[in-house]
Design an enzyme around this catalytic site. Sequence first.
Site, PDB file in Angstrom:
ATOM      1  N   HIS A  41       0.593  -0.842  -0.343  1.00 34.72           N
ATOM      2  CA  HIS A  41      -0.141  -0.275  -0.213  1.00 34.72           C
ATOM      3  C   HIS A  41       0.956   1.280   0.471  1.00 34.72           C
ATOM      4  O   HIS A  41       0.309   2.580  -0.476  1.00 34.72           O
ATOM      5  CB  HIS A  41      -0.671   0.514   1.478  1.00 34.72           C
ATOM      6  CG  HIS A  41      -2.182   1.148   0.617  1.00 34.72           C
ATOM      7  ND1 HIS A  41      -2.406   1.221   0.267  1.00 34.72           N
ATOM      8  CD2 HIS A  41      -2.946   1.285   2.019  1.00 34.72           C
ATOM      9  CE1 HIS A  41      -3.646   1.812  -0.256  1.00 34.72           C
ATOM     10  NE2 HIS A  41      -3.985   1.527   1.231  1.00 34.72           N
ATOM     11  N   ASP A  91      -2.451   2.485  -4.723  1.00 39.57           N
ATOM     12  CA  ASP A  91      -3.237   2.295  -3.723  1.00 39.57           C
ATOM     13  C   ASP A  91      -4.247   1.459  -4.234  1.00 39.57           C
ATOM     14  O   ASP A  91      -4.675   0.233  -5.023  1.00 39.57           O
ATOM     15  CB  ASP A  91      -4.130   3.717  -4.641  1.00 39.57           C
ATOM     16  CG  ASP A  91      -2.804   5.035  -3.924  1.00 39.57           C
ATOM     17  OD1 ASP A  91      -2.724   4.632  -3.608  1.00 39.57           O
ATOM     18  OD2 ASP A  91      -3.089   6.016  -4.954  1.00 39.57           O
TER      19      ASP A  91
END
Length: 369
Positions: free
Chosen positions: A340, A344
Amino acid sequence: MGESITDGTLAKFLKNPGDIVQIDEPIAQVETDKVTIDVASPEAGVIQKFVAKEGDTVEPGTKIAVISKSGEGVTPAVPSEKEKPEKEAPQPSHPAEKDSVDKQKPKAESAPVQEKSKAPSTPPPKASATEPQLPPKERERRVPMTRLRKRVATRLKDSQNTFAMLSTFNEVDMTNLMKLRSDYKDAFVEKHGVKLGFMSGFVKAAVSGLQNQPIINAVIDGDDIIYRDYIDISIAVGTPKGLVVPVIRNAEKMNFADIEKEINTLAKKATDGSISIDEMAGGSFTISNGGVYGSLLSTPIINPPQSAILGMHSIVNRPMVVNGNVVPRPMMYIALTYDHRLIDGREAVYFLRRIKDVVEDPRRLLLDI
């Protein structure tokens, strides 16, 4: 051993002192962090003696055995090796006796302290009460971890410590891909010599998804992002010695037959232990198929230094609503674990949706839509 390997563990000898060996005949196996390597005899002759022992850590250039070209001196070599430990065996007994004497001294000195602390007599009963509940040591086995298992454990823990891992899920209707396989499996085998499996369909779908979302094929390097203009797919394969990940190079240039042939070759090498380090090096994205073992759902761990991994699972017939009617469909859950820090949620979901769209309708690959 390869540039990335500096040492290994001498796993076992394949020959015994006195055995005749030929040039390039394997005499021992060295276990490295990635693969098991055969040590070949540089000359033909008779093994005179072993210099190293099984379990020793060895480096390139380390002597592990002496080979006699003429075969002379082979017979006395074996007894001489056995005599050494017998001669050396009595020597450590003297220090052991000293240790036992030394151990007795502190016991005598500590006796008054123990007598003073006899007032609280509650701890001994507690210890005696809990001891019988422990399983007997005779029913336990202690086995040292292999280098491959230790390496896998280290890399997976480093992955958890480094990446901000997050998983997203979707489900795939396998009806059309299964029909495609059923309709053309015989013709596919006849022309290409390999069976048409589901993995090639998912590899092609992953290639399409990575081309649509290049960030998932990228990786963080310090303060930079490295975008790769190639797609090397690592396929996780479980072997008796541990998990290995052979790489399909330039998967974006392959068709279904090329992928199936490469998977078949790499899987056989991984299973019999003949896979090389070069065949596992690199890789920009990993696919793990836990469904072959019956896994319904999982959150795979990223294979560093990659940024994402796709998890496939078992195919289960479930009731689904299709055109307003409830019908049974062969469904598979798929999971994408991603870093992450770089990727995204939007890109991750779009990628997984692309996998779903291509697998459910493989004609999209022909039309590139």
